[in-house]
Design an enzyme around this catalytic site. Structure first.
Site, PDB file in Angstrom:
ATOM      1  N   HIS A  18       0.806  -1.202   0.000  1.00  0.00           N
ATOM      2  CA  HIS A  18       0.000   0.000   0.000  1.00  0.00           C
ATOM      3  C   HIS A  18       0.854   1.273   0.000  1.00  0.00           C
ATOM      4  O   HIS A  18       1.994   1.281   0.429  1.00  0.00           O
ATOM      5  CB  HIS A  18      -0.904   0.036   1.251  1.00  0.00           C
ATOM      6  CG  HIS A  18      -1.829  -1.126   1.353  1.00  0.00           C
ATOM      7  ND1 HIS A  18      -1.471  -2.295   1.976  1.00  0.00           N
ATOM      8  CD2 HIS A  18      -3.101  -1.301   0.918  1.00  0.00           C
ATOM      9  CE1 HIS A  18      -2.478  -3.150   1.910  1.00  0.00           C
ATOM     10  NE2 HIS A  18      -3.478  -2.579   1.275  1.00  0.00           N
ATOM     11  N   LYS A  43      -7.299   4.503  -4.804  1.00  0.00           N
ATOM     12  CA  LYS A  43      -6.917   4.857  -3.437  1.00  0.00           C
ATOM     13  C   LYS A  43      -5.931   3.852  -2.866  1.00  0.00           C
ATOM     14  O   LYS A  43      -6.124   2.644  -2.942  1.00  0.00           O
ATOM     15  CB  LYS A  43      -8.164   4.946  -2.552  1.00  0.00           C
ATOM     16  CG  LYS A  43      -7.926   5.739  -1.275  1.00  0.00           C
ATOM     17  CD  LYS A  43      -9.232   6.163  -0.632  1.00  0.00           C
ATOM     18  CE  LYS A  43      -8.954   7.067   0.554  1.00  0.00           C
ATOM     19  NZ  LYS A  43     -10.210   7.501   1.216  1.00  0.00           N
ATOM     20  N   HIS A 141      12.443  -0.076   7.632  1.00  0.00           N
ATOM     21  CA  HIS A 141      11.118   0.529   7.578  1.00  0.00           C
ATOM     22  C   HIS A 141      10.835   1.411   8.795  1.00  0.00           C
ATOM     23  O   HIS A 141      10.495   2.592   8.673  1.00  0.00           O
ATOM     24  CB  HIS A 141      10.106  -0.615   7.475  1.00  0.00           C
ATOM     25  CG  HIS A 141       8.670  -0.236   7.416  1.00  0.00           C
ATOM     26  ND1 HIS A 141       7.932  -0.304   6.260  1.00  0.00           N
ATOM     27  CD2 HIS A 141       7.802   0.185   8.369  1.00  0.00           C
ATOM     28  CE1 HIS A 141       6.677   0.060   6.503  1.00  0.00           C
ATOM     29  NE2 HIS A 141       6.579   0.353   7.781  1.00  0.00           N
ATOM     30  N   HIS A 145      10.214   5.506   9.528  1.00  0.00           N
ATOM     31  CA  HIS A 145       9.090   6.093  10.254  1.00  0.00           C
ATOM     32  C   HIS A 145       9.599   6.981  11.393  1.00  0.00           C
ATOM     33  O   HIS A 145       9.094   8.088  11.607  1.00  0.00           O
ATOM     34  CB  HIS A 145       8.203   4.990  10.841  1.00  0.00           C
ATOM     35  CG  HIS A 145       7.122   4.501   9.927  1.00  0.00           C
ATOM     36  ND1 HIS A 145       6.373   5.332   9.127  1.00  0.00           N
ATOM     37  CD2 HIS A 145       6.629   3.233   9.715  1.00  0.00           C
ATOM     38  CE1 HIS A 145       5.476   4.619   8.456  1.00  0.00           C
ATOM     39  NE2 HIS A 145       5.616   3.343   8.786  1.00  0.00           N
ATOM     40  N   THR A 533     -12.804  19.778   4.182  1.00  0.00           N
ATOM     41  CA  THR A 533     -12.648  18.343   3.949  1.00  0.00           C
ATOM     42  C   THR A 533     -11.934  18.153   2.618  1.00  0.00           C
ATOM     43  O   THR A 533     -11.833  19.078   1.816  1.00  0.00           O
ATOM     44  CB  THR A 533     -14.007  17.616   3.967  1.00  0.00           C
ATOM     45  OG1 THR A 533     -13.793  16.203   3.902  1.00  0.00           O
ATOM     46  CG2 THR A 533     -14.893  18.044   2.807  1.00  0.00           C
ATOM     47  N   SER A 534     -11.422  16.974   2.391  1.00  0.00           N
ATOM     48  CA  SER A 534     -10.592  16.745   1.209  1.00  0.00           C
ATOM     49  C   SER A 534     -11.418  16.818  -0.070  1.00  0.00           C
ATOM     50  O   SER A 534     -12.584  16.400  -0.107  1.00  0.00           O
ATOM     51  CB  SER A 534      -9.883  15.400   1.302  1.00  0.00           C
ATOM     52  OG  SER A 534     -10.814  14.355   1.495  1.00  0.00           O
TER      53      SER A 534
END
Length: 586
Positions: A18, A43, A141, A145, A533-534
């Site tokens: 993702h 998405k 990873h 982060h 809002t988006s």
């Protein structure tokens, strides 16, 4: 000589499934960054190589791949061997001889590729951009982060929590960080994953993992304490600093966890999340409560151990703004910084920053790293498609008046945001003062569940007046409570169940035009806040181009579309249209 570094996160093979993204660094500073989903229009762009995001990074500085000094990948495949025994055990447990042999073969092949050919798949994809390729470096990873959270935090020292479904072998990591870098101090290995725990509850409630967790968070305040649900969940998991959720997460994915929940509750999983009964709301409430309890305890234990009260957060679980509020409100925590691109798309940012000293990086105050479009380019698009438009002398005042009249506005300005939140560059705006405004946006614009709340954008200068905590919050990544005296002014941007909100504060230097629009709305209404809002329809990524914005404008119940200096309207009465002397129409 300028140093160019490209960091990108693929979503193929060993590198996750993702949120692929790419970021171009110029002399250590990110100058362009974008998620691949903004190009694919799918998405999360699952199982996708970020070809278009990489090309966009190169195009931003008119580079070819051979101009780069280095390429960074935020994943270190050989580290997967740390949990090889778990995958082998899991494969052996698969029922049926044929499926068992297939699972064992897949596990062994993956381990061999991870160990001996960690970047070959990446190199073969990159060769289409040209050769010879610059050096490719892999970085763990969770370290990426952690760097994405601490390096731009502005902290001299602090605790960093990175919490997600899984890195190479780790699911939650506690770090101590100071001006020299990061030190890993505790690792919770996969499958002991808070991300997978919450994903299992998400799937049980009818949503999809890695997509519906935020909806479960939004559902939680509608629930109440339910001793039977809490007792059943606590019989499956241990919470707190020594948490253990592996009874739900011992198999990759959520199938085992959902089946375990079905057996524990004596209720089948929800097939469709169209509506929820009180029991389901109570489950969301309880899952959110236990997640908060656990992460807060981890943070407080680390603060006590290392004697620093600063906490930085990243990883997909850090998109949970109510969780972030609970960490911030802990009596032992002084300050919190949450990476606004907290999920895997932000790994590219962390990869680039991880090669630098934190002390050399300024505090992050915005995420406007994406593409932008000139007014003349937009004008040409409108004229080619025979779309009437206007160009008001005072755009911000005109749009503020329309918002005050109750109209719904698509707002397309400047460089696109990186990350999941629209922050005044690709936004849908509305009057924040009435529930009717909220309901119109949910029903006619976003086409989503009517119980879901919206967020406010407010001038930073009024944060103390409106927010209980009253601090700058530029990223809409943290929840807060509205002061009781102000709730009547902001009905459309409060969570209906608890009067909380997920604010964005805006300074003029962060986004001058957006700041002026909110200021003009305040001048007209006395309320220095807009609903934000988006700019996307339900289940699609945020719009990237003017053409995508125009398409959504005509497919949604929006009244006004603002594209840089230009205004497009539909069904507008003559008294609401800009002065015809200011309009250039075709």
């Amino acid at each position: 000589m300028t140093d160019y570094l490209l960091a990108f996160k693929p979503a193929i093979g060993l590198y996750g499934q993702h949120d692929p993204s790419a970021v171009l660094f110029e002399d250590g500073t990110p100058v362009f960054g974008v998620e691949e989903e903004r190009y694919t229009r799918d998405k999360h762009a699952t199982e996708t190589f970020p070809d278009r995001a990489i090309q966009a990074c190169l195009d931003h500085r008119e580079l070819v791949i051979t101009d780069l000094d280095r390429i960074l990948l935020p994943y270190d495949p050989p580290l997967r061997s740390e949990i090889a025994s778990h995958y082998l055990t899991d494969a052996i447990r698969v029922p049926g001889l044929g499926r068992k042999l297939s699972a064992l073969e897949q596990t062994l092949v993956t381990q061999i590729r991870s160990r001996f050919m960690p970047t070959r798949q990446i190199e073969s994809r990159l060769e289409s951009f040209g050769t010879p390729l610059p050096p490719i470096e892999t970085i763990p990873h969770h370290r990426c982060h952690a760097a994405s959270a601490f390096h731009p935090s502005g902290f001299d020292e602090g605790i960093v929590l990175t919490v997600d479904a899984k890195g190479e072998y780790d699911a939650t990591v506690v770090w101590y960080a100071d001006s020299t870098g990061l030190q890993r101090v505790r690792t919770y290995e996969h499958p002991n994953s808070l991300g997978l725990f919450f994903a299992a509850v998400t799937e049980y409630l009818g949503y999809r993992m890695f997509n519906g967790e935020g909806k479960v968070m939004g559902l939680a305040p509608y629930g109440n304490d339910n001793p039977e649900i809490e007792s059943a969940l606590r019989s499956l998991i241990d919470t707190g600093v020594d948490y253990d959720v592996t009874d739900l997460t011992k198999r990759w994915g959520t199938g085992h966890g959902v089946e375990t929940l079905e057996n524990a509750f004596g209720r089948s999983r929800k097939e469709s999340p169209e509506s929820f009964d009180q029991w389901e709301k109570d489950l969301a409430y309880t899952a959110q409560k236990l997640l908060e309890e656990t992460v807060v305890d981890i943070a407080e234990s680390a603060v006590e151990r290392f004697g620093t009260a600063n906490v930085a957060l990243a990883g997909g679980v850090a998109l949970n703004c109510k969780l972030n509020q609970r960490v911030r409100e802990s009596p032992v925590v002084d300050d919190v910084f949450v990476q606004p691109v907290a999920h895997d798309a932000g790994l590219a940012l962390g990869a680039g920053w991880s090669r630098q000293r934190p002390a050399d990086i300024d505090r992050q105050t915005d995420v406007y790293l994406g593409p932008e479009y000139e007014t003349n380019e937009i004008r040409a698009t409108l004229e080619t498609n025979k779309i009437e438009y206007a160009e008001p002398d005072d755009l911000e005042r005109y749009v503020a008046e329309r918002l005050a009249d109750g109209d719904l506005v698509g707002w397309f300005q400047g460089r696109m945001e990186m990350g999941p939140r629209a922050l005044g560059a690709r936004s849908i705006l509305a009057d924040p003062r009435t529930a009717a405004s909220r309901d119109r946006v949910n029903r006619f614009v976003k086409h989503r569940e009517e119980w879901r709340p919206f967020a406010p954008s407010m001038l930073e200068s009024v944060a103390e007046e409106y927010l209980v905590d009253g601090r700058p919050a530029p990223f809409m990544i943290d929840a807060d409570d509205i002061r009781p005296a102000k709730t009547d002014e902001l009905e459309a941007v409060l969570h209906p169940a608890d009067d909380s909100t997920r604010p964005q504060t805006v300074r003029e230097d962060q986004h001058p035009r957006y700041h002026r629009l909110i200021s003009e709305f305040a001048d007209i209404t006395g309320v220095p806040v807009v609903l934000n809002t988006s700019f996307n329809d339900h289940a699609e990524p945020i719009v990237r181009t003017p053409t995508q914005a125009i398409k959504d404008f005509y497919g949604m119940g929006l009244d006004v579309l603002v594209l840089e200096d230009l205004v497009v309207e539909k069904g507008v009465s003559s008294e609401k249209r800009p002065d015809e002397r200011l309009a250039v129409t075709r």
